[in-house]
Scaffold this active site. Structure first.
Site, PDB file in Angstrom:
ATOM      1  N   LYS A 124      23.568  -2.417  27.349  1.00  0.00           N
ATOM      2  CA  LYS A 124      22.356  -3.200  27.589  1.00  0.00           C
ATOM      3  C   LYS A 124      22.591  -4.043  28.821  1.00  0.00           C
ATOM      4  O   LYS A 124      23.736  -4.428  29.109  1.00  0.00           O
ATOM      5  CB  LYS A 124      22.073  -4.130  26.398  1.00  0.00           C
ATOM      6  CG  LYS A 124      20.616  -4.493  26.248  1.00  0.00           C
ATOM      7  CD  LYS A 124      19.866  -3.415  25.484  1.00  0.00           C
ATOM      8  CE  LYS A 124      18.434  -3.770  25.232  1.00  0.00           C
ATOM      9  NZ  LYS A 124      17.846  -2.782  24.282  1.00  0.00           N
TER      10      LYS A 124
HETATM   11  P1  NAD Z   1       7.635  -5.962  26.399  1.00  0.00           P
HETATM   12  O1  NAD Z   1       8.158  -6.803  27.476  1.00  0.00           O
HETATM   13  O2  NAD Z   1       6.819  -4.769  26.748  1.00  0.00           O
HETATM   14  O3  NAD Z   1       6.804  -6.846  25.364  1.00  0.00           O
HETATM   15  C1  NAD Z   1       7.335  -7.981  24.751  1.00  0.00           C
HETATM   16  C2  NAD Z   1       6.229  -8.671  23.987  1.00  0.00           C
HETATM   17  O4  NAD Z   1       6.776  -9.797  23.295  1.00  0.00           O
HETATM   18  C3  NAD Z   1       5.116  -9.232  24.898  1.00  0.00           C
HETATM   19  O5  NAD Z   1       3.868  -9.093  24.262  1.00  0.00           O
HETATM   20  C4  NAD Z   1       5.498 -10.706  24.994  1.00  0.00           C
HETATM   21  O6  NAD Z   1       4.390 -11.539  25.279  1.00  0.00           O
HETATM   22  C5  NAD Z   1       6.018 -10.952  23.599  1.00  0.00           C
HETATM   23  N1  NAD Z   1       6.840 -12.153  23.535  1.00  0.00           N
HETATM   24  C6  NAD Z   1       7.813 -12.546  24.388  1.00  0.00           C
HETATM   25  N2  NAD Z   1       8.304 -13.721  24.017  1.00  0.00           N
HETATM   26  C7  NAD Z   1       7.654 -14.076  22.895  1.00  0.00           C
HETATM   27  C8  NAD Z   1       7.710 -15.188  22.037  1.00  0.00           C
HETATM   28  N3  NAD Z   1       8.538 -16.195  22.250  1.00  0.00           N
HETATM   29  N4  NAD Z   1       6.874 -15.215  20.963  1.00  0.00           N
HETATM   30  C9  NAD Z   1       6.001 -14.225  20.736  1.00  0.00           C
HETATM   31  N5  NAD Z   1       5.902 -13.147  21.519  1.00  0.00           N
HETATM   32  C10 NAD Z   1       6.710 -13.074  22.577  1.00  0.00           C
HETATM   33  O7  NAD Z   1       8.919  -5.517  25.523  1.00  0.00           O
HETATM   34  P2  NAD Z   1       9.033  -4.273  24.548  1.00  0.00           P
HETATM   35  O8  NAD Z   1       9.616  -3.147  25.310  1.00  0.00           O
HETATM   36  O9  NAD Z   1       7.770  -4.090  23.793  1.00  0.00           O
HETATM   37  O10 NAD Z   1      10.194  -4.785  23.570  1.00  0.00           O
HETATM   38  C11 NAD Z   1       9.933  -5.608  22.435  1.00  0.00           C
HETATM   39  C12 NAD Z   1      11.132  -5.550  21.496  1.00  0.00           C
HETATM   40  O11 NAD Z   1      11.358  -4.199  21.108  1.00  0.00           O
HETATM   41  C13 NAD Z   1      12.464  -6.036  22.056  1.00  0.00           C
HETATM   42  O12 NAD Z   1      13.233  -6.596  21.025  1.00  0.00           O
HETATM   43  C14 NAD Z   1      13.118  -4.750  22.527  1.00  0.00           C
HETATM   44  O13 NAD Z   1      14.522  -4.861  22.630  1.00  0.00           O
HETATM   45  C15 NAD Z   1      12.702  -3.819  21.415  1.00  0.00           C
HETATM   46  N6  NAD Z   1      12.737  -2.397  21.735  1.00  0.00           N
HETATM   47  C16 NAD Z   1      12.025  -1.881  22.777  1.00  0.00           C
HETATM   48  C17 NAD Z   1      12.068  -0.518  23.002  1.00  0.00           C
HETATM   49  C18 NAD Z   1      11.255   0.138  24.098  1.00  0.00           C
HETATM   50  O14 NAD Z   1      11.228   1.368  24.146  1.00  0.00           O
HETATM   51  N7  NAD Z   1      10.576  -0.584  24.962  1.00  0.00           N
HETATM   52  C19 NAD Z   1      12.856   0.321  22.194  1.00  0.00           C
HETATM   53  C20 NAD Z   1      13.551  -0.238  21.123  1.00  0.00           C
HETATM   54  C21 NAD Z   1      13.481  -1.600  20.905  1.00  0.00           C
END
Ligand code: NAD
Length: 438
Positions: A124
């Site tokens: 990561k």
């Molecule tokens: P992203 O940046 O696309 O979206 C993140 C979302 O979380 C946004 O809507 C943001 O406004 C919100 N957010 C941020 N801080 C916040 C807070 N303090 N309170 C409430 N909401 C908040 O990110 P993503 O890719 O959707 O990832 C989200 C989670 O999923 C992370 O934990 C990431 O590690 C995990 N994840 C993502 C993927 C992927 O394919 N993108 C895969 C596995 C896991």
């Protein structure tokens, strides 16, 4: 809308009282792995190796900003394990990025890939800054300069980044293009697989954008079958409306499940009639957040967690549900779209209340699974149809879900411990065969 910080309510409270608690995410993940290791009696030396990342890389790099000033950025890449294959994991651009969090997230990738039987290890990385605070041209220069600073520490057969919080397909296109320009002309086309989650026209795969959300929905569908639960007509609350959250919402709308409360970094909204997931997605694509969305009542973070629903989908950041949030949650199941959304106190309360939890390393593994399909396509110069990607993902998710549920029944443990134990078993079997160099 009220503005909220990145940490859980309990941490905010601690901050207000001047006793800021440092959430030790990596220790939390180590504890999960240790619990699973004790249960299946993993060789101690294997647990010892797993207890720290193989490499921790920190780079500082200068970037010229639009106003002519030069800013120094700090970038990280943590490579936890490559015993099962190349290091693999997302790149996070967020103001809270820290070494400890990335160590935790990298270790989780190792366990996730092992659980999914994907021949990748775990890593990561990211940069500690708010990507919303810079212009698009600055963002491009930051991304490219970071990729350059990482240099030979990433590569299609060595360490393969992907999108995570604050990054997306566009970020991956810039990373790939920079990396391609760092290798010789004859190698250029063969290094497309240096990142996954790319735009389709630049060598990405169909189905990657929605893959994490799709995997979550497969898990939920399997759980519903096992528990005679009807997804049609059900309700859910959703934290985070980025890649993971918005795709889950759109996919759940097709199954007749409606979102009654939603929140992101700008605040929270409720709509007892259910939000239109497509309209929410269009709004967030256009405006960058939920702020100002007209069809909902503004609520507080506390009201969000107390909203009655069948399902809670945390899809934002780690450490969002502590004891206080868990005590107010009024749902039947929590499906962890985000990595590490429950802290150990929050998890304990939910388990005591017999609320089902589908753990992150299973629930959100659809993303890395389809990333693996993208990497194979890049290696073979192929492009698979959406049906092919979707079918493969569905089979992989259902098999993993069954593996975890069966293990948890046979060993009378919760699904998280089962998922970690299965992953550790696979890692241990490879270490037993290969042993330690020299
Ligand atoms: P992203 O940046 O696309 O979206 C993140 C979302 O979380 C946004 O809507 C943001 O406004 C919100 N957010 C941020 N801080 C916040 C807070 N303090 N309170 C409430 N909401 C908040 O990110 P993503 O890719 O959707 O990832 C989200 C989670 O999923 C992370 O934990 C990431 O590690 C995990 N994840 C993502 C993927 C992927 O394919 N993108 C895969 C596995 C896991």
């Amino acid at each position: 809308m009220s503005t909220i910080g990145p940490q859980s309510a309990s941490t905010l409270a601690a901050k207000e009282h001047g006793t800021e608690l440092r959430y030790e995410f990596f220790k939390v993940i180590q504890d999960y792995a240790d619990r699973a290791a004790r249960m299946i009696e993993v060789e101690p030396w294997v647990s010892t190796i797993m207890s720290q990342p193989k490499n921790e890389l920190i780079v500082h790099f200068p970037v010229k900003m639009d106003d002519g000033t030069v800013r120094l950025f700090k970038g990280y890449r943590i490579q936890h394990s490559n015993i099962l294959g190349p290091f693999k994991g997302g790149m996070r651009f967020h103001e809270t990025v820290s070494l400890d969090d990335l160590k935790a997230l990298a270790a989780m990738m190792t366990f996730k890939c092992a659980l999914m039987r994907i021949p990748f290890g775990g890593s990561k990385g990211g940069i500690k800054f708010n990507p919303r605070s810079v212009s698009s041209t600055e963002l491009q220069r930051i991304t490219r300069r970071f990729t350059h600073a990482l240099g030979g520490n990433i590569g299609p057969e060595y360490d393969i980044p992907a999108p995570d919080v604050g990054t997306n397909a566009k970020t991956m296109a810039w990373m790939m293009d920079t990396y391609m320009n760092m290798v010789g002309n004859v190698e250029k086309q063969s290094v497309k697989g240096v990142v996954t989650g790319k735009p389709v026209a630049s060598g990405g795969t169909l189905g990657r954008e929605k893959s994490t959300g799709q995997g979550i929905v497969h898990c939920l569908t399997e759980w519903a079958k096992d528990n005679a639960f009807q997804l049609e007509g059900s309700t859910y609350i959703l934290q985070g409306f980025g890649n993971v959250g918005s795709n889950v919402a759109v996919l759940l709308a097709r199954l007749g499940s409606s979102c009654v409360a939603v929140g992101d970094h700008t605040g929270y909204l409720a709509n007892p009639e259910g939000f239109n997931a497509h309209k929410l997605q269009d709004y967030v694509h256009a405006r960058g957040s939920l702020q100002g969305y007209p069809a909902g009542k503004v609520i507080t973070r506390e009201e969000f967690f107390a909203t009655r629903a069948d399902i809670f989908l945390p899809c934002a950041l780690e450490n969002q549900v502590g004891e206080a949030e868990a005590r107010t949650l009024d749902v039947k199941i929590v499906v962890e779209g985000a990595n590490g959304p429950l802290n150990p106190e929050g998890e304990r309360v939910l388990l005591e209340d017999r609320i089902a939890i589908i753990p992150d390393i299973l629930a959100n593994s659809g993303g890395v699974t389809v990333s693996y399909y993208e990497w194979i396509q890049n290696k073979r110069s192929e492009s698979w149809s959406l049906e092919e990607v979707d079918d493969k993902l569905e089979r992989a998710m259902k098999r993993a879900y069954r593996d975890v549920v069966t293990f948890s029944r046979e060993h009378a443990c919760d699904l998280r411990v089962a998922a970690y134990a299965l992953a550790l078993q696979r890692i241990e079997s490879v270490y037993r065969e290969r042993e330690i160099f020299p």
